[in-house]
Design an enzyme around this catalytic site. Structure first.
Site, PDB file in Angstrom:
ATOM      1  N   SER A  25       0.820  -1.209   0.000  1.00 61.24           N
ATOM      2  CA  SER A  25       0.000   0.000   0.000  1.00 61.24           C
ATOM      3  C   SER A  25       0.855   1.259   0.000  1.00 61.24           C
ATOM      4  O   SER A  25       2.000   1.268   0.460  1.00 61.24           O
ATOM      5  CB  SER A  25      -0.892   0.032   1.244  1.00 61.24           C
ATOM      6  OG  SER A  25      -1.716  -1.097   1.281  1.00 61.24           O
TER       7      SER A  25
HETATM    8  N1  SAH Z   1      -0.872  -4.936   3.743  1.00 63.15           N
HETATM    9  C1  SAH Z   1      -0.201  -5.330   2.528  1.00 63.15           C
HETATM   10  C2  SAH Z   1      -1.149  -5.109   1.383  1.00 63.15           C
HETATM   11  C3  SAH Z   1      -1.017  -6.109   0.333  1.00 63.15           C
HETATM   12  S1  SAH Z   1      -2.209  -5.974  -0.977  1.00 63.15           S
HETATM   13  C4  SAH Z   1       1.079  -4.593   2.325  1.00 63.15           C
HETATM   14  O1  SAH Z   1       1.185  -3.443   2.700  1.00 63.15           O
HETATM   15  O2  SAH Z   1       1.993  -5.156   1.721  1.00 63.15           O
HETATM   16  C5  SAH Z   1      -3.532  -6.954  -0.376  1.00 63.15           C
HETATM   17  C6  SAH Z   1      -3.175  -8.358   0.008  1.00 63.15           C
HETATM   18  O3  SAH Z   1      -4.371  -9.015   0.378  1.00 63.15           O
HETATM   19  C7  SAH Z   1      -2.540  -9.181  -1.113  1.00 63.15           C
HETATM   20  O4  SAH Z   1      -1.341  -9.705  -0.650  1.00 63.15           O
HETATM   21  C8  SAH Z   1      -3.569 -10.271  -1.360  1.00 63.15           C
HETATM   22  O5  SAH Z   1      -3.005 -11.498  -1.756  1.00 63.15           O
HETATM   23  C9  SAH Z   1      -4.255 -10.367  -0.006  1.00 63.15           C
HETATM   24  N2  SAH Z   1      -5.602 -10.948  -0.017  1.00 63.15           N
HETATM   25  C10 SAH Z   1      -6.550 -10.808  -0.957  1.00 63.15           C
HETATM   26  N3  SAH Z   1      -7.661 -11.484  -0.589  1.00 63.15           N
HETATM   27  C11 SAH Z   1      -7.397 -12.072   0.604  1.00 63.15           C
HETATM   28  C12 SAH Z   1      -8.154 -12.907   1.475  1.00 63.15           C
HETATM   29  N4  SAH Z   1      -9.396 -13.297   1.193  1.00 63.15           N
HETATM   30  N5  SAH Z   1      -7.571 -13.304   2.623  1.00 63.15           N
HETATM   31  C13 SAH Z   1      -6.299 -12.933   2.933  1.00 63.15           C
HETATM   32  N6  SAH Z   1      -5.537 -12.155   2.130  1.00 63.15           N
HETATM   33  C14 SAH Z   1      -6.080 -11.715   0.985  1.00 63.15           C
END
Ligand code: SAH
Length: 244
Positions: free
Chosen positions: A72
């Protein structure tokens, strides 16, 4: 807050503060809480991004982390952390570990952090990135259903966009607990919501800001069923930008 050294990380913090001021007319928050800013100063974002984007680690923008996902934008990490308001004695649940950067920020501020990532490759990398954070527990699963064995939580943060607020997450909040979640159209536009649990059945919802997040993926449901994406689908990562 003044930062002594003009490092790239300090420039990132100054940019976050500037963006708070610019968006205050929407968010009603004109500056990050000093504890949140300190956590952002204590966690080097560079340690969490893949080698090919290390040179951009302190840009105030989302960055690709592989598997079509993104880390993010730092301003959004600050704002969501602020809304969650994690305290040293609290238990926090994060859905969407990604590369683990937001997890690390939460680990600096809360007592214990539980984080769920649905994609194996990212979950494995996050485990390596977070090896030195001893108050973090990770799980590779569909975060839509939360983490019932560890519930209830003082705060829950979802870093992927849901088409609706998952009921299991609301139910895993303590009374007085906070849920921060982007809800809306996958890949297009979502509202960042702050939901507070007032009692067993009552929730207060505040809409904070228009945002764009990658979609919440569902493991066992079809795209039509849940308006999000299947686990096997190559979900196209979109940047997370405030979209006021
Ligand atoms: N907080 C992270 C954001 C990553 S983007 C950071 O700052 O790096 C969002 C993430 O949510 C991705 O890694 C994606 O694989 C994960 N994601 C999507 N759907 C999900 C679900 N149902 N359960 C757990 N993780 C999920």
């Amino acid at each position: 807050m003044l930062f002594a050294m003009p490092t790239k990380q300090n420039e990132m913090l100054a940019t976050i503060e500037a963006e708070y001021r610019e968006t205050a007319y929407l968010t009603r928050r004109s500056e990050p809480h000093p504890r949140v800013l300190q956590a952002l100063a204590d966690v080097p974002r560079r340690d969490f991004v893949p080698p090919n984007v290390k040179h951009l680690a302190y840009a105030n923008s989302p960055l690709p982390i592989g598997s079509g996902q993104t880390i993010s934008q730092p301003y959004i990490v600050a704002l969501m952390t602020d809304l969650l308001n994690p305290q040293p004695e609290q238990r926090i649940l994060e859905i969407g570990t990604g590369c683990g950067y937001q997890t690390a920020i939460l680990a600096k501020l809360a007592g214990k952090v539980f984080s769920i990532e649905i994609l194996d490759t990212l979950a494995e990398r996050a485990a390596l990135n977070l090896a030195n954070y001893h108050n973090v527990e990770l799980r590779c699963d569909d975060g839509y259903i939360g983490w019932p064995q560890a519930a209830p939580f003082d705060g829950i943060i979802v870093t992927a966009a849901a088409s609706h607020v998952p009921e299991p997450l609301r139910q895993q909040l303590k009374i007085g607990g906070r849920l921060v979640i982007p809800v809306g159209l996958p890949n297009l536009h979502q509202e960042l919501l702050l939901i507070e649990r007032l009692d067993a059945t009552e929730f207060k919802t505040e809409s904070i800001l228009g945002v764009v997040f990658v979609p919440l993926i569902r493991k066992h449901k079809s795209r039509e069923e849940n308006n999000t994406y299947d686990c096997d689908t190559d979900a196209t990562g979109r940047g997370k930008e405030p979209n006021p």
